[in-house]
Design an enzyme around this catalytic site. Structure first.
Site, PDB file in Angstrom:
ATOM      1  N   HIS A  95       0.865  -1.254  -0.016  1.00 54.87           N
ATOM      2  CA  HIS A  95       0.111   0.015   0.023  1.00 54.87           C
ATOM      3  C   HIS A  95       0.972   1.273   0.017  1.00 54.87           C
ATOM      4  O   HIS A  95       0.382   2.230  -0.252  1.00 54.87           O
ATOM      5  CB  HIS A  95      -1.018   0.063   1.136  1.00 54.87           C
ATOM      6  CG  HIS A  95      -1.962  -0.894   0.998  1.00 54.87           C
ATOM      7  ND1 HIS A  95      -3.338  -0.590   0.606  1.00 54.87           N
ATOM      8  CD2 HIS A  95      -2.101  -2.263   1.323  1.00 54.87           C
ATOM      9  CE1 HIS A  95      -4.099  -1.833   0.676  1.00 54.87           C
ATOM     10  NE2 HIS A  95      -3.514  -2.844   0.828  1.00 54.87           N
ATOM     11  N   ASP A 155       3.811   9.292  -1.019  1.00 57.62           N
ATOM     12  CA  ASP A 155       2.553   8.705  -0.483  1.00 57.62           C
ATOM     13  C   ASP A 155       2.062   7.518  -1.660  1.00 57.62           C
ATOM     14  O   ASP A 155       2.379   7.778  -2.797  1.00 57.62           O
ATOM     15  CB  ASP A 155       1.227   9.736  -0.646  1.00 57.62           C
ATOM     16  CG  ASP A 155       0.237   9.455   0.470  1.00 57.62           C
ATOM     17  OD1 ASP A 155       0.170   8.212   1.041  1.00 57.62           O
ATOM     18  OD2 ASP A 155      -0.438  10.320   0.820  1.00 57.62           O
TER      19      ASP A 155
HETATM   20  P1  ADQ Z   1      -2.771   6.187   4.549  1.00 56.55           P
HETATM   21  O1  ADQ Z   1      -1.506   6.699   4.797  1.00 56.55           O
HETATM   22  O2  ADQ Z   1      -3.730   6.243   6.050  1.00 56.55           O
HETATM   23  O3  ADQ Z   1      -3.131   4.976   3.964  1.00 56.55           O
HETATM   24  P2  ADQ Z   1      -4.719   7.506   2.729  1.00 56.55           P
HETATM   25  O4  ADQ Z   1      -4.803   6.941   1.399  1.00 56.55           O
HETATM   26  O5  ADQ Z   1      -4.740   9.337   2.666  1.00 56.55           O
HETATM   27  O6  ADQ Z   1      -3.776   7.409   3.788  1.00 56.55           O
HETATM   28  O7  ADQ Z   1      -6.231   7.048   3.511  1.00 56.55           O
HETATM   29  C1  ADQ Z   1      -6.377   7.718   4.452  1.00 56.55           C
HETATM   30  C2  ADQ Z   1      -8.099   7.499   4.893  1.00 56.55           C
HETATM   31  O8  ADQ Z   1      -8.342   7.722   6.008  1.00 56.55           O
HETATM   32  C3  ADQ Z   1      -8.983   8.095   3.919  1.00 56.55           C
HETATM   33  O9  ADQ Z   1     -10.137   7.141   3.499  1.00 56.55           O
HETATM   34  C4  ADQ Z   1      -9.537   9.216   4.671  1.00 56.55           C
HETATM   35  O10 ADQ Z   1     -10.543   9.790   4.441  1.00 56.55           O
HETATM   36  C5  ADQ Z   1      -9.169   8.723   5.946  1.00 56.55           C
HETATM   37  N1  ADQ Z   1      -8.769   9.848   6.974  1.00 56.55           N
HETATM   38  C6  ADQ Z   1      -7.585  10.479   6.944  1.00 56.55           C
HETATM   39  N2  ADQ Z   1      -7.480  11.396   7.902  1.00 56.55           N
HETATM   40  C7  ADQ Z   1      -8.746  11.561   8.413  1.00 56.55           C
HETATM   41  C8  ADQ Z   1      -9.004  12.147   9.448  1.00 56.55           C
HETATM   42  N3  ADQ Z   1      -8.512  13.059  10.184  1.00 56.55           N
HETATM   43  N4  ADQ Z   1     -10.337  11.897   9.958  1.00 56.55           N
HETATM   44  C9  ADQ Z   1     -11.124  11.002   9.427  1.00 56.55           C
HETATM   45  N5  ADQ Z   1     -10.598  10.174   8.241  1.00 56.55           N
HETATM   46  C10 ADQ Z   1      -9.457  10.578   7.854  1.00 56.55           C
HETATM   47  C11 ADQ Z   1      -2.043   3.931   3.282  1.00 56.55           C
HETATM   48  C12 ADQ Z   1      -0.981   4.457   2.309  1.00 56.55           C
HETATM   49  C13 ADQ Z   1      -1.573   5.377   1.199  1.00 56.55           C
HETATM   50  C14 ADQ Z   1      -2.706   4.423   0.430  1.00 56.55           C
HETATM   51  C15 ADQ Z   1      -3.566   3.946   1.403  1.00 56.55           C
HETATM   52  C16 ADQ Z   1      -4.458   2.811   0.791  1.00 56.55           C
HETATM   53  O11 ADQ Z   1      -0.115   5.325   3.139  1.00 56.55           O
HETATM   54  O12 ADQ Z   1      -0.636   5.853   0.332  1.00 56.55           O
HETATM   55  O13 ADQ Z   1      -3.393   5.458  -0.368  1.00 56.55           O
HETATM   56  O14 ADQ Z   1      -3.075   3.059   2.458  1.00 56.55           O
HETATM   57  O15 ADQ Z   1      -3.814   2.033   0.089  1.00 56.55           O
END
Ligand code: ADQ
Length: 472
Positions: free
Chosen positions: A160, A368
């Protein structure tokens, strides 16, 4: 149809709506195959309560047709496997931050021990024609451990987070052991083509693998198929959330509250990879160089607490708080605060309303894997009057979302300039960019991701009669 067995560090109950897009997508497949989801329970057992390294009690419960199986970990294993090796070594290095890695020699032992524990506990639960899908950097050597115990089922792996270039990977002590473990899989999936290219270069230059063409690589007596499978979101599910009462209520409240302002939004886990201090500096630069935005632009930054036991995370928290405080102190007025910083999680059903009320989203990670917030923002917009996405070129999402305003987050002035363009962008251009972005995230949604990975895995060359895996 074969049964699907999913293994990840944490397990989500697919029936709960808070679980998010990934859990929902996996649940779809798990529900149709009657599968199993295996991982850590999240519980830590102290030594005083009988917690021993390499051991952990197993819990099973049925969530509809899906069996959830979780394991407890003792404190020592949690510290070396989770905090130490996964989040203190692999997370920073895979995000190109060698400077933040803590190569403590003890961690790798715990990482191996927990992967061996997972393999030992999982093996007796497997059926002959199961298809196994392992997720993320915590569990890279799991297939190798399963193979060493005689597991012959098809096994796929999805990373991921980004995969950095070979010379960065090569800085990890024992990288050859770690990356060799990828050859125990039948299919290895990455978020982007640049991650895939880094794998290919590593395979050639460090593992001396033979390129068999069509994404197949041969080394250590095994053939692994490698591909890019950019993860998506469940666009329909997210749009339905925007139209549900909590989403609408949030939208109404924000548009009422900020009727005289232009809202910008950032939603992230508080992690150094997300580039939050750089984003704040770019916003400060916007207010400094484009003063017409003063008393008008308001940035709502939601940063949820994350891995607070790791030092690098407390440093980023302090830096961010200090930047927000100084921007508000220097530019704020009695009736206008430039930055609203909220160090909390926002309930998932409220997010689409917040996104929809915002004119601009700032998704500016320094690195990311994908970044799902970028996709969620686009899904939540009103196509007749959509907001603009400012996206870091270093997010995996930038490979697909080329109609966003792509920025280099290290370049503070250029990012401020892009934010200014986003705030001024005429309706027609906003609509055209949004329509193209929406079409892409619809085409490559989370169901596409799940199905195309599993399809490719089912077609990957079977190696059941191949040479048994030898432990290094
Ligand atoms: P993350 O690093 O957690 O995931 P991301 O892809 O942005 O990053 O996903 C975050 C999820 O959490 C989103 O659904 C978002 O809405 C939610 N989220 C984030 N901050 C939040 C907050 N403050 N309150 C509520 N909800 C929040 C890892 C990898 C990423 C990759 C994903 C999926 O680091 O690069 O995209 O896995 O593979």
């Amino acid at each position: 149809m074969s049964r699907l067995v999913v293994i990840s560090n944490r397990v989500a109950d697919p029936r709960k709506s808070a679980a998010g897009g990934l859990a929902v997508a996996l649940a779809d497949v798990l529900n149709s195959t009657g599968g199993m989801w295996f991982g850590w329970s999240g519980k830590i057992i102290e030594a005083a309560d009988g917690g021993k390294p390499g051991e952990g009690e197993m819990h099973t419960h049925q969530a509809g047709p899906v069996k959830l199986v979780t394991l407890d970990l003792c404190r020592e294993d949690y510290k070396s496997y989770y905090e130490g090796y996964s989040n203190g070594v692999l997370w920073p290095v895979f995000h190109y931050r060698l400077d933040l890695a803590d190569f403590d020699a003890g961690y790798i032992g715990g990482y191996r021990r927990v992967n061996q524990l997972f393999a030992r506990k999982l093996l007796p639960l497997l059926q002959e024609d199961d298809v196994i899908w392992i997720h993320d950097y915590h569990l890279i050597p799991l297939a190798a451990e399963l193979r060493a115990l005689g597991c012959t089922q098809r096994i796929g792996f999805f990373l991921h987070i980004p995969l950095p270039p070979p010379l960065i990977l090569a800085a990890i002590p024992g990288h050859d052991w770690l990356l060799r473990a990828l050859f125990a899989y039948d299919l290895v999936g990455f978020q982007s083509h640049s991650d895939l290219e880094h794998f290919a270069r590593y395979a050639q230059t460090e593992a001396f693998a033979q390129n068999l063409g069509d994404g197949r690589w041969r080394a250590f007596n095994r053939t692994v198929h490698a591909g890019a499978f950019p993860i998506g979101i469940d666009v329909e599910e997210f749009q339905a959330l925007a139209d549900a009462p909590e989403g609408r209520e949030m939208f109404d409240r924000m548009t009422r509250e900020y009727s005289r302002r232009q809202l910008l939004v950032g939603v992230d886990r508080l992690d150094y990879s997300k580039g939050l201090p750089h984003r704040m500096r770019a916003f400060r630069e916007l207010l400094q160089s484009y003063p017409e935005n003063r008393k008008k632009a308001t940035l709502i930054q939601i940063a949820s607490p994350s891995r607070e036991e790791v030092d690098a995370y407390t440093d980023i928290l302090h830096e961010l708080e200090s930047l927000c405080g100084s921007i508000n102190g220097n530019y704020g007025e009695l009736d206008w605060m430039p930055v609203r910083y909220i160090h909390r999680n926002v309930a998932r059903p409220k997010l689409p309303g917040l996104y929809r009320a915002s004119r601009v989203a700032l998704v500016t990670p320094l690195r990311d894997g994908m970044n799902l917030v970028a996709k969620e923002f686009v899904a939540a917009q009103d196509p007749a009057d959509p907001g603009v996405l400012v996206l870091s070129r270093f997010a995996g999402a930038a490979e697909q979302m080329t109609e966003a305003l792509l920025v280099n987050p290290y370049d503070i002035e250029a990012t401020a300039n892009a934010i200014n363009l986003a705030l001024q962008m005429p309706l027609e251009e906003r609509r055209a960019r949004h329509a193209a972005l929406l079409a892409t995230i619809r085409k490559f949604d989370v169901h596409w991701w799940c199905n195309s990975f599993l399809d490719t895995l089912s077609k990957a060359e079977s190696q059941v009669s191949g040479t048994p895996w030898l432990r290094l």
